[in-house]
Design a protein around this motif. Structure first.
Motif, PDB file in Angstrom:
ATOM      1  N   ALA A 137       0.832  -1.202   0.000  1.00 41.98           N
ATOM      2  CA  ALA A 137       0.000   0.000   0.000  1.00 41.98           C
ATOM      3  C   ALA A 137       0.871   1.258   0.000  1.00 41.98           C
ATOM      4  CB  ALA A 137      -0.945  -0.001   1.202  1.00 41.98           C
ATOM      5  N   LYS A 138       1.949   1.248   0.774  1.00 39.21           N
ATOM      6  CA  LYS A 138       2.857   2.392   0.804  1.00 39.21           C
ATOM      7  C   LYS A 138       3.531   2.580  -0.553  1.00 39.21           C
ATOM      8  CE  LYS A 138       4.011   2.549   5.704  1.00 39.21           C
ATOM      9  NZ  LYS A 138       5.067   2.421   6.706  1.00 39.21           N
ATOM     10  N   GLN A 139       3.960   1.467  -1.159  1.00 39.00           N
ATOM     11  CA  GLN A 139       4.595   1.559  -2.465  1.00 39.00           C
ATOM     12  C   GLN A 139       3.612   2.069  -3.519  1.00 39.00           C
ATOM     13  OE1 GLN A 139       6.422  -2.206  -3.348  1.00 39.00           O
ATOM     14  NE2 GLN A 139       7.900  -2.033  -1.680  1.00 39.00           N
ATOM     15  N   THR A 140       2.384   1.618  -3.449  1.00 40.45           N
ATOM     16  CA  THR A 140       1.364   2.083  -4.390  1.00 40.45           C
ATOM     17  C   THR A 140       1.103   3.575  -4.201  1.00 40.45           C
ATOM     18  OG1 THR A 140       0.334  -0.104  -4.422  1.00 40.45           O
ATOM     19  CG2 THR A 140      -1.027   1.743  -5.164  1.00 40.45           C
ATOM     20  N   ALA A 141       1.026   4.003  -2.954  1.00 40.69           N
ATOM     21  CA  ALA A 141       0.798   5.425  -2.666  1.00 40.69           C
ATOM     22  C   ALA A 141       1.954   6.261  -3.212  1.00 40.69           C
ATOM     23  CB  ALA A 141       0.632   5.639  -1.166  1.00 40.69           C
ATOM     24  N   LEU A 142       3.185   5.776  -3.015  1.00 41.17           N
ATOM     25  CA  LEU A 142       4.352   6.499  -3.531  1.00 41.17           C
ATOM     26  C   LEU A 142       4.305   6.562  -5.054  1.00 41.17           C
ATOM     27  CD1 LEU A 142       7.014   7.960  -3.100  1.00 41.17           C
ATOM     28  CD2 LEU A 142       8.147   5.733  -2.998  1.00 41.17           C
ATOM     29  N   LEU A 143       3.957   5.456  -5.681  1.00 44.32           N
ATOM     30  CA  LEU A 143       3.866   5.427  -7.143  1.00 44.32           C
ATOM     31  C   LEU A 143       2.811   6.426  -7.634  1.00 44.32           C
ATOM     32  CD1 LEU A 143       4.805   4.165  -9.787  1.00 44.32           C
ATOM     33  CD2 LEU A 143       3.128   2.359  -9.438  1.00 44.32           C
ATOM     34  N   LEU A 144       1.675   6.474  -6.948  1.00 42.13           N
ATOM     35  CA  LEU A 144       0.637   7.443  -7.322  1.00 42.13           C
ATOM     36  C   LEU A 144       1.118   8.878  -7.122  1.00 42.13           C
ATOM     37  CD1 LEU A 144      -2.561   5.686  -5.954  1.00 42.13           C
ATOM     38  CD2 LEU A 144      -1.955   6.071  -8.348  1.00 42.13           C
ATOM     39  N   GLN A 145       1.867   9.105  -6.054  1.00 46.58           N
ATOM     40  CA  GLN A 145       2.430  10.438  -5.831  1.00 46.58           C
ATOM     41  C   GLN A 145       3.372  10.809  -6.971  1.00 46.58           C
ATOM     42  OE1 GLN A 145       4.232   9.929  -1.974  1.00 46.58           O
ATOM     43  NE2 GLN A 145       2.456  10.741  -0.890  1.00 46.58           N
ATOM     44  N   ILE A 146       4.209   9.852  -7.380  1.00 46.34           N
ATOM     45  CA  ILE A 146       5.154  10.098  -8.473  1.00 46.34           C
ATOM     46  C   ILE A 146       4.407  10.391  -9.766  1.00 46.34           C
ATOM     47  CG2 ILE A 146       6.889   8.980  -9.942  1.00 46.34           C
ATOM     48  CD1 ILE A 146       7.900   7.567  -7.367  1.00 46.34           C
ATOM     49  N   LEU A 147       3.358   9.605 -10.032  1.00 41.36           N
ATOM     50  CA  LEU A 147       2.596   9.793 -11.262  1.00 41.36           C
ATOM     51  C   LEU A 147       1.908  11.156 -11.330  1.00 41.36           C
ATOM     52  CD1 LEU A 147       1.000   6.250 -11.684  1.00 41.36           C
ATOM     53  CD2 LEU A 147       2.802   7.276 -13.091  1.00 41.36           C
ATOM     54  N   HIS A 148       1.597  11.723 -10.180  1.00 43.28           N
ATOM     55  CA  HIS A 148       0.919  13.017 -10.139  1.00 43.28           C
ATOM     56  C   HIS A 148       1.896  14.190 -10.008  1.00 43.28           C
ATOM     57  CE1 HIS A 148      -2.558  10.396  -9.161  1.00 43.28           C
ATOM     58  NE2 HIS A 148      -3.166  11.268  -9.959  1.00 43.28           N
ATOM     59  N   THR A 149       3.182  13.910 -10.127  1.00 48.11           N
ATOM     60  CA  THR A 149       4.195  14.950 -10.014  1.00 48.11           C
ATOM     61  C   THR A 149       4.588  15.426 -11.408  1.00 48.11           C
ATOM     62  OG1 THR A 149       5.035  13.934  -7.988  1.00 48.11           O
ATOM     63  CG2 THR A 149       6.491  15.469  -9.093  1.00 48.11           C
ATOM     64  N   ASN A 150       4.802  16.713 -11.535  1.00 44.20           N
ATOM     65  CA  ASN A 150       5.254  17.300 -12.793  1.00 44.20           C
ATOM     66  C   ASN A 150       6.526  16.578 -13.252  1.00 44.20           C
ATOM     67  OD1 ASN A 150       6.963  19.055 -14.449  1.00 44.20           O
ATOM     68  ND2 ASN A 150       5.377  20.615 -14.106  1.00 44.20           N
ATOM     69  N   PRO A 151       6.533  16.020 -14.469  1.00 43.46           N
ATOM     70  CA  PRO A 151       7.690  15.239 -14.941  1.00 43.46           C
ATOM     71  C   PRO A 151       9.005  16.011 -14.921  1.00 43.46           C
ATOM     72  CG  PRO A 151       5.824  14.921 -16.411  1.00 43.46           C
ATOM     73  CD  PRO A 151       5.445  15.988 -15.445  1.00 43.46           C
ATOM     74  N   LYS A 152       8.990  17.287 -15.272  1.00 41.47           N
ATOM     75  CA  LYS A 152      10.229  18.081 -15.280  1.00 41.47           C
ATOM     76  C   LYS A 152      10.749  18.248 -13.853  1.00 41.47           C
ATOM     77  CE  LYS A 152      13.389  21.053 -16.637  1.00 41.47           C
ATOM     78  NZ  LYS A 152      14.663  20.581 -16.211  1.00 41.47           N
ATOM     79  N   LEU A 153       9.842  18.574 -12.937  1.00 43.75           N
ATOM     80  CA  LEU A 153      10.247  18.728 -11.532  1.00 43.75           C
ATOM     81  C   LEU A 153      10.755  17.406 -10.964  1.00 43.75           C
ATOM     82  CD1 LEU A 153       7.368  21.003 -10.166  1.00 43.75           C
ATOM     83  CD2 LEU A 153       9.716  21.687 -10.737  1.00 43.75           C
ATOM     84  N   LEU A 154      10.092  16.314 -11.307  1.00 42.49           N
ATOM     85  CA  LEU A 154      10.511  15.000 -10.833  1.00 42.49           C
ATOM     86  C   LEU A 154      11.892  14.652 -11.374  1.00 42.49           C
ATOM     87  CD1 LEU A 154       9.838  12.428  -9.263  1.00 42.49           C
ATOM     88  CD2 LEU A 154       8.732  11.544 -11.327  1.00 42.49           C
ATOM     89  N   ASP A 155      12.119  14.931 -12.659  1.00 42.71           N
ATOM     90  CA  ASP A 155      13.419  14.665 -13.275  1.00 42.71           C
ATOM     91  C   ASP A 155      14.516  15.480 -12.587  1.00 42.71           C
ATOM     92  OD1 ASP A 155      14.997  13.329 -15.255  1.00 42.71           O
ATOM     93  OD2 ASP A 155      15.133  15.268 -16.337  1.00 42.71           O
ATOM     94  N   ASP A 156      14.254  16.780 -12.326  1.00 42.17           N
ATOM     95  CA  ASP A 156      15.225  17.630 -11.625  1.00 42.17           C
ATOM     96  C   ASP A 156      15.510  17.083 -10.223  1.00 42.17           C
ATOM     97  OD1 ASP A 156      15.324  19.283 -13.821  1.00 42.17           O
ATOM     98  OD2 ASP A 156      14.037  20.856 -12.942  1.00 42.17           O
ATOM     99  N   PHE A 157      14.439  16.670  -9.534  1.00 38.49           N
ATOM    100  CA  PHE A 157      14.608  16.111  -8.184  1.00 38.49           C
ATOM    101  C   PHE A 157      15.493  14.868  -8.213  1.00 38.49           C
ATOM    102  CE2 PHE A 157      13.121  12.774  -5.261  1.00 38.49           C
ATOM    103  CZ  PHE A 157      13.543  13.323  -4.065  1.00 38.49           C
ATOM    104  N   LEU A 158      15.194  13.945  -9.128  1.00 40.86           N
ATOM    105  CA  LEU A 158      15.962  12.698  -9.207  1.00 40.86           C
ATOM    106  C   LEU A 158      17.423  12.969  -9.558  1.00 40.86           C
ATOM    107  CD1 LEU A 158      13.367  10.388 -10.996  1.00 40.86           C
ATOM    108  CD2 LEU A 158      14.079  10.305  -8.589  1.00 40.86           C
ATOM    109  N   GLU A 159      17.660  13.939 -10.443  1.00 36.21           N
ATOM    110  CA  GLU A 159      19.030  14.278 -10.820  1.00 36.21           C
ATOM    111  C   GLU A 159      19.793  14.852  -9.621  1.00 36.21           C
ATOM    112  OE1 GLU A 159      21.069  17.439 -13.824  1.00 36.21           O
ATOM    113  OE2 GLU A 159      19.364  16.307 -14.624  1.00 36.21           O
TER     114      GLU A 159
END
Length: 169
Positions: free
Chosen positions: A101-123
């Motif tokens: 459930a936690k992993q699913t929630a995290l995945l949903l959070q990631i999916l709802h995050t702006n891709p550019k912002l997520l990419d910058d965060f991961l970098e």
């Protein structure tokens, strides 16, 4: 093996293996088993020994035995079942379910995050992780300045994740 328990009282015998058992409550329950007017299902629900944990997890079931001639309850039979494996598996499944459930929630959070912002965060997080690894693996002595630097980078990653709504990170 049964020779060493023959003739012993039930509650003190049980107390040897399960010292936390409520003796008074169990004695009251056992007395209820001899009351003719009480329903079997209700008595089963009241059973204080449905699940008893000690070295093993046991389940005690009680059955009233009526006399052939009198039809009145003359004795009580106790059946003991080892539930250790079953309960352990249930607990593992529940823990796995929570993790999923936690992993699913995290995945949903990631999916709802702006891709550019997520990419910058991961970098940025990846670069900080490499810096922290380099700091800690190259150090012969761990001093407070080194720990402060590592802590600051981890704190930044955590803050950036929270800003993106990735609370589990």
């Amino acid at each position: 093996a049964a020779d060493h328990i023959a003739g012993k009282e039930f509650i003190p015998l049980l107390k040897e293996s399960f010292p936390n058992i409520n003796e008074d409550g169990l004695a009251q329950y056992l007395a209820l088993l001899y009351k003719e007017d009480l329903d079997e299902a209700m008595l089963a629900d009241l059973n204080p020994l449905k699940t008893v944990e000690g070295e093993r997890i046991l389940s005690f079931s009680f059955y009233r035995v009526a006399g052939m001639k009198s039809g009145k309850i003359e004795s009580v039979m106790c059946s003991i079942e080892d539930k250790t494996e079953e309960v352990t598996l249930q607990r593992e499944l529940a823990a796995r379910g929570e993790s999923d459930a936690k992993q699913t929630a995290l995945l949903l959070q990631i999916l709802h995050t702006n891709p550019k912002l997520l990419d910058d965060f991961l970098e940025t997080a990846g670069a900080y992780e490499k810096e922290i690894h380099s700091l800690l693996s190259g150090a012969t002595d761990v001093d407070s300045e080194l720990l402060d630097t590592a802590f600051s980078k981890v704190h930044t990653i955590k803050g950036d994740a929270r800003a993106l709504g990735l609370d589990d990170v």
